[in-house]
Design a protein around this motif. Sequence first.
Motif, short mmCIF file in Angstrom:
data_model
loop_
_atom_site.label_atom_id
_atom_site.label_comp_id
_atom_site.label_asym_id
_atom_site.label_seq_id
_atom_site.Cartn_x
_atom_site.Cartn_y
_atom_site.Cartn_z
N ARG A 90 0.82 -1.20 0.00
CA ARG A 90 0.00 0.00 0.00
C ARG A 90 0.85 1.25 0.00
O ARG A 90 2.04 1.23 0.32
CB ARG A 90 -0.91 0.03 1.22
N PHE A 92 0.30 5.52 1.37
CA PHE A 92 -0.51 6.20 2.38
C PHE A 92 -1.05 7.52 1.84
O PHE A 92 -0.46 8.14 0.96
CB PHE A 92 0.33 6.48 3.63
N ARG A 96 4.02 8.57 3.62
CA ARG A 96 4.80 8.12 4.78
C ARG A 96 6.03 7.37 4.31
O ARG A 96 6.14 6.16 4.45
CB ARG A 96 3.93 7.27 5.70
N LEU A 97 6.97 8.13 3.79
CA LEU A 97 8.27 7.57 3.46
C LEU A 97 9.10 7.52 4.74
O LEU A 97 8.67 7.99 5.79
CB LEU A 97 8.97 8.45 2.43
N PHE A 98 10.31 6.97 4.64
CA PHE A 98 11.26 7.09 5.74
C PHE A 98 12.08 8.33 5.43
O PHE A 98 13.03 8.27 4.64
CB PHE A 98 12.11 5.83 5.85
N PRO A 99 11.69 9.47 5.99
CA PRO A 99 12.12 10.75 5.44
C PRO A 99 13.62 10.97 5.43
O PRO A 99 14.14 11.64 4.55
CB PRO A 99 11.42 11.77 6.34
N ASN A 100 14.33 10.38 6.41
CA ASN A 100 15.77 10.64 6.48
C ASN A 100 16.62 9.53 5.90
O ASN A 100 17.83 9.53 6.05
CB ASN A 100 16.17 10.92 7.93
N MET A 101 15.98 8.58 5.25
CA MET A 101 16.75 7.57 4.53
C MET A 101 16.85 8.01 3.08
O MET A 101 16.03 8.79 2.61
CB MET A 101 16.07 6.20 4.62
N VAL A 109 14.23 -0.98 1.82
CA VAL A 109 13.40 -1.40 2.94
C VAL A 109 12.19 -2.17 2.39
O VAL A 109 11.76 -3.16 2.98
CB VAL A 109 12.94 -0.19 3.79
N ARG A 158 13.29 13.05 2.16
CA ARG A 158 12.54 14.24 2.54
C ARG A 158 12.83 15.43 1.62
O ARG A 158 12.04 16.38 1.59
CB ARG A 158 12.88 14.63 3.97
N ASN A 159 13.94 15.37 0.90
CA ASN A 159 14.28 16.49 0.04
C ASN A 159 13.67 16.38 -1.36
O ASN A 159 13.85 17.28 -2.18
CB ASN A 159 15.81 16.59 -0.10
N ARG A 172 8.53 1.90 -3.54
CA ARG A 172 8.78 1.16 -2.30
C ARG A 172 7.75 0.05 -2.12
O ARG A 172 8.08 -1.07 -1.73
CB ARG A 172 8.74 2.13 -1.12
N ALA A 173 6.48 0.39 -2.42
CA ALA A 173 5.43 -0.62 -2.29
C ALA A 173 5.65 -1.75 -3.31
O ALA A 173 5.49 -2.92 -2.99
CB ALA A 173 4.06 0.02 -2.48
N GLU B 439 12.23 5.70 11.89
CA GLU B 439 11.66 6.78 11.08
C GLU B 439 10.13 6.77 11.14
O GLU B 439 9.52 7.83 11.26
CB GLU B 439 12.12 6.63 9.63
N HIS B 553 21.60 10.77 7.79
CA HIS B 553 20.17 10.93 8.05
C HIS B 553 19.90 12.04 9.04
O HIS B 553 19.08 12.90 8.84
CB HIS B 553 19.61 9.62 8.58
#
Lengths: 280, 595
Positions: A90, A92, A96-101, A109, A158-159, A172-173, B439, B553
Amino acid sequence: MSAAQHRAADTVLEASGVTMIFGGLTALNDVSIRLEEGRIVGLIGPNGAGKTTLFNCLTGLYTPTRGSVRLRGKSLPSDPAKVTSAGIARTFQNIRLFPNMTVLENVLVGRHIRMKQGPIASVFHGPVFRKGEAAARAKSRELLEFVGLRGVETEVARNLPYGDQRRLEIARALATEPEVLLLDEPTAGMNPQETEAARQLIFRIRDTGVSVVVIEHDTKFIFSLCDTVSVLVQGEVLVEGSPETVRDDPRVIEAYLGKPREEVEADVAEAAAQQQREDS
Amino acid sequence: MSRFTGLIPLALVRPFNALGGLLLLVAAMLPWATFLLNDGPFPEKSTLQYFDAPFELTGFRWHLLVFGVVALVTTFVPLRGKDRVLRALGWGGLVIGLVCGYFIAENGGGFGAITAADGASAFGSVVAVLGGLLLILGSMAKPLDEIPEWPTSLFGLTGMAARLEAYAYLIVAFAGVLWLVTQTLTAGGIGGAAFPYAGPIFLAFLGFAGGLLGALHGIGLTRWVSHLSEKHRAFSIIVLLACAFLLPFPFTGAGSQYWMQVAAVIGVYAATAIGLNIVVGLAGLLDLGYVAFMGIGAFVAANLSGAVASQVGLDLPFPVAALIAAVIAGIFGAIVGSPTLRVRGDYLAIVTLAFGEIFTRAAQNNIGELTGGASAIPGVPQVTMFGTAFNEKITLFGAELPSGVLYYFMIVLVVGAIMAVFANLKNSRMGRAWIAIREDEDAARAMGIRTGKAKILAFLVGAMLAGLAGAIFVHKLGTASYDSFKFLESVTLLAAVILGGMGTIPGAVLGASLLFVLPEKLREFDDFRLFFFGLALVFIMRFRPQGLVPDRHRRAELAGETAEGKPIETEEEQAVLEHEERGHAGPSAPKEDRA
């Protein structure tokens, strides 16, 4: 019409009689939907109609109060992690990513459940580990390419611009190798060009054999994308059928759209034009 | 861009920098203390009546002279990133001036000691502070320059030649690191009654080291070296290990029993901090009772190693005992970790805090006769291998090494191994799962990550490393006492991880070194040193929330920086963009500076 529609229609995902009650609030009441292989199903409905709640029931985040969800005839476990392993992925509504990866790490992931690295291998990084890791990276890059993200794999998620974050979430999904992909408002906040790109992307995903369920408010988008559309109003399925049927159904026009079709279409066109003006 | 940008007009930059450099230089040649202090003359002949040869500079005065000369030269030569260099030199000079000035004034009973009294004058510290301030102000006229990028090979070499070239640079760089480490360890000597000025001299040296590193960072040298070492990782590790092994040899000045002791303790805590970094830095699980696992490892090892007071009656060789200690600590880690399946954030912190407290109280009350209670378990035998006890002196390559050096070697190896474990885990499926949980836990579950299992595994691995460190610790110390594993130690370890930079290895090692070497160095402050810790932590969290050595990060999250984690091409784009921005905002750095 695409070849997919002529195939023998195997049911991939089936929710029957799903009822979800939070305290005194009935968020979903006896909802049934069916997703056939290689099809795109749309879910529309006013805010608070229970679309995202239904998604949460389909992905194991919520356990329905009554009713069942079956993937290829098998009942789904009530743990999101196991549901993902079973083949449902799914995105969102609010990204809802992993913002700092990094971008690549986000997709990696997604490969988690398709990789076989035990803790011991993770400590020693032997040749088998490296081979698996290289394969996972290659696959992830392939997916990034597929959704149209190039040259940003070491950028922190995040950027990324908003539209690219949506694409990344889809990549990612897809990395979990799902049979069914659930997209929660994939074009929210996008301009017409981006929306069209998203539409083409979803078609391409469908063509790889993944069945798709899409929640969206943009009716024009939904009607031009989906094979069948379900209209959810106040936790119940109001109408279900082909885009044409749903579009012409007076109850939908009344309950959901609130206006005759011609006016709605005019509104939609105007809104799109307005957005285009704002964007340029 | 800081909010002070534009504080002074551009025209004043060069005069400010030139004057600042000059003042640092002058300060180095001035006396610093007007009269003889009660505790004896301030070091480096800086007291007026010992001030017979202004040009024979040593210690902090020599450092100031170097800073002054470098600042003057930098002011007048075109150099990329020079404003960062000058700013760093300014801060270094300021710290040296403030620290020494403060101590002289404090011990001399007033400002007369650092200005003028009874017709004698000694303005060294005041001039140094002024010089430092001018240099810092000089960097505030315009946004700082981009840190310049250096090519991998300075001579445009390729293939094997480039590799050898890089090796040469790395050897030089790590030799520099070794020098800096030995200097830092020995700066100010051994604190205490014998030498009352150990604290200020050490702090002043930190000012020098910080200014030096800042200046090297400003011209892009440190980043270049770290790029090189990442590229030649295996070689870097070998050189780094070689440097670590060279530390105890007499020529470094750190080759005494005392410094070996200190280095070994730092090593033990660094190992523990790296373990904690897995739990806190990677998986994002706040553990306030972490030192309990170290304690469990220590008590298990003490009981299995044939200590007289041990009730178990086993006498296992050290590697076996250490392994069992690590495993048992790991099991406890998994047990403590299991409630984390249900609790998050604050609640988890309380659960772990409670566990730490339970451990301390249980150990204090001699639970199961295993911990010795208040009388501890004394007489844990020294580690002995090949007939040599680890606390003996040894002779290696004709050099006599101080006692305790074998523990130091062992700890270097263990820390190296733990670093490798951490780095490998971080770059694996497991490590990515941990970071994903940190995260966004729900999104991680939607990706199929069994978050419960992953969290328990984080606790297990972290606890095992702590248990291993505890086993070494107790053999080295010879006594296992509950007193060594109290809440304060957990907090200090956590502070080390946060201070150094969450999720990075150098961060954890640097943080642990700072937090466990400072108490040694600042002995004369007694309990005030905790106050200084607190103050330092508050300042670092305010001005550098990502820690001293942040990982990619965290840096992105907390510092709003994007440039450093990116590949060179995009970074250059960024630089170009910012350069254009500056072009609109006002006159930018001279073009030749960027060539």
